[in-house]
Write an enzyme that holds these catalytic residues in place. Structure first.
Site, PDB file in Angstrom:
ATOM      1  N   ASP A  35       2.313  35.713 -25.990  1.00 43.57           N
ATOM      2  CA  ASP A  35       3.050  35.093 -26.995  1.00 43.57           C
ATOM      3  C   ASP A  35       2.550  34.306 -27.908  1.00 43.57           C
ATOM      4  O   ASP A  35       1.232  33.792 -27.817  1.00 43.57           O
ATOM      5  CB  ASP A  35       4.296  34.285 -26.181  1.00 43.57           C
ATOM      6  CG  ASP A  35       4.843  35.095 -25.326  1.00 43.57           C
ATOM      7  OD1 ASP A  35       5.070  36.163 -25.397  1.00 43.57           O
ATOM      8  OD2 ASP A  35       5.307  34.600 -23.993  1.00 43.57           O
ATOM      9  N   LYS A  36       3.174  34.105 -29.095  1.00 43.02           N
ATOM     10  CA  LYS A  36       2.862  33.222 -30.329  1.00 43.02           C
ATOM     11  C   LYS A  36       2.395  31.821 -29.947  1.00 43.02           C
ATOM     12  O   LYS A  36       1.325  31.586 -29.972  1.00 43.02           O
ATOM     13  CB  LYS A  36       4.054  33.081 -31.215  1.00 43.02           C
ATOM     14  CG  LYS A  36       3.772  32.115 -32.352  1.00 43.02           C
ATOM     15  CD  LYS A  36       5.021  32.142 -33.444  1.00 43.02           C
ATOM     16  CE  LYS A  36       4.451  31.115 -34.220  1.00 43.02           C
ATOM     17  NZ  LYS A  36       5.786  30.782 -35.173  1.00 43.02           N
TER      18      LYS A  36
END
Length: 314
Positions: free
Chosen positions: A140-141
């Site tokens: 994820d970011k």
């Protein structure tokens, strides 16, 4: 060059899944690639579009078109990235927190892929298409840490298969809410998309199998510092599973509490790196798809993670 193939199913193939049948005929294709070909109408049965799980019947006419590989159109950008390891077939990257892995709506540039395109002069595998060259798996970011990217298609194909058979070691460190009842455990709960909010995931009976193993490294008054091992790799798996057992990842803007109620949580909320889940992909291990050598990487906890541990240690 675009490749065209036609097959007629015989008695020995009756009952086989279409995607497995195609993979047997074309060993260089993964099942995910076959699914993509189906979605783009490059694979039909008797002239009709079917699903990957279609069961083949005697006499079925299967037409396959494999388009010529396209040059990735994500533009190279001179963005500093930490390369932990590199050879002709792959590289291991330590992704910083806040960086999106590949271009998508709202994140057309500034991604890891843009940085990789510049760093490797476009020399990345093309199996995942024009927006995800070289990307075998994602984080994820707002998750930092290790991931492997591929330069060659042969490496990409092999590692993709090992992901499916759970033969890649992936260990995360996380800080979660609450006091853990058990020092270690396993969460075996299927994960699927929410019906109304399709970008969010949840534990649901009809979801895909998902297994997460965890161990408490240190228990704090209101939080726990965990080592988490992934057996499977579903979207948001750790975040969803930890919420499911009542211990969401600290700072998770999607699956965590709307507000931090503890003294430590309120203090953290005022720091410059907040919000964002405190989750780091610390260890990555796999058999090199070309040399057969076991590769093992262990990254140091980033500064933001260390600051969190210092803050909750009261």
């Amino acid at each position: 060059m675009t490749q065209h193939e036609t097959y007629t199913a015989g008695p020995q193939e009756s009952g086989d899944r279409l995607d497995l049948f195609v993979c047997q005929k074309q060993p260089d294709l993964t099942r995910s690639h076959v699914q993509k070909l189906l979605e783009e109408d490059h694979l039909t049965v008797n002239g009709k579009k079917v699903k990957a799980g279609y069961k083949i019947r005697i006499g079925d006419n299967i037409e396959l078109t494999i388009p010529e590989a396209r040059i990735p159109d994500a533009r190279p950008q001179d963005i500093p990235i930490e390369i932990v390891y590199e050879d002709d077939d792959l590289a291991v990257v330590n992704k910083p927190r806040g960086m999106v892995v590949h271009p998508a709506a709202g994140h057309e540039d500034g991604t890891l892929v843009n940085a990789l395109m510049y760093r490797f002069n476009g020399n990345l595998s093309g199996i995942n298409g024009v927006l995800r060259p070289g990307i075998v798996h994602r984080i994820d970011k707002d998750t930092s840490g290790l991931l492997v990217v591929c330069k060659s298609d042969r490496a990409h194909l092999a590692l993709s298969e090992r992901l499916k058979t759970h033969d890649i070691e992936r260990v995360y460190h996380a800080v979660v809410h609450g006091v853990m009842k058990e020092q270690e455990g396993t969460i075996d709960a299927p994960i699927g998309r929410m019906d109304r909010e399709r970008k969010k995931m949840m534990v649901r009976a009809d979801g895909r199998k998902a297994v997460t193993h965890y161990k408490v490294l240190r228990q704090y008054p209101n939080f726990a510092y965990l080592e988490v091992r992934l057996e499977t790799g579903r979207t948001h798996q750790i975040r969803v599973h930890m919420q499911y057992i009542g211990h969401p990842v600290l700072g998770d803007p999607v699956y965590g509490p709307a507000k931090e109620s503890t003294v430590e949580g309120k203090k953290l909320a005022g720091m410059d790196f907040w919000p964002g889940q405190i989750l780091h992909a610390k260890v990555l291990g796999f058999v090199h798809p070309v040399t057969g050598e076991w590769m093992h990487f262990d990254s140091e906890l980033p500064d933001y993670f260390k600051k969190v541990l210092e803050t909750i240690d009261i």
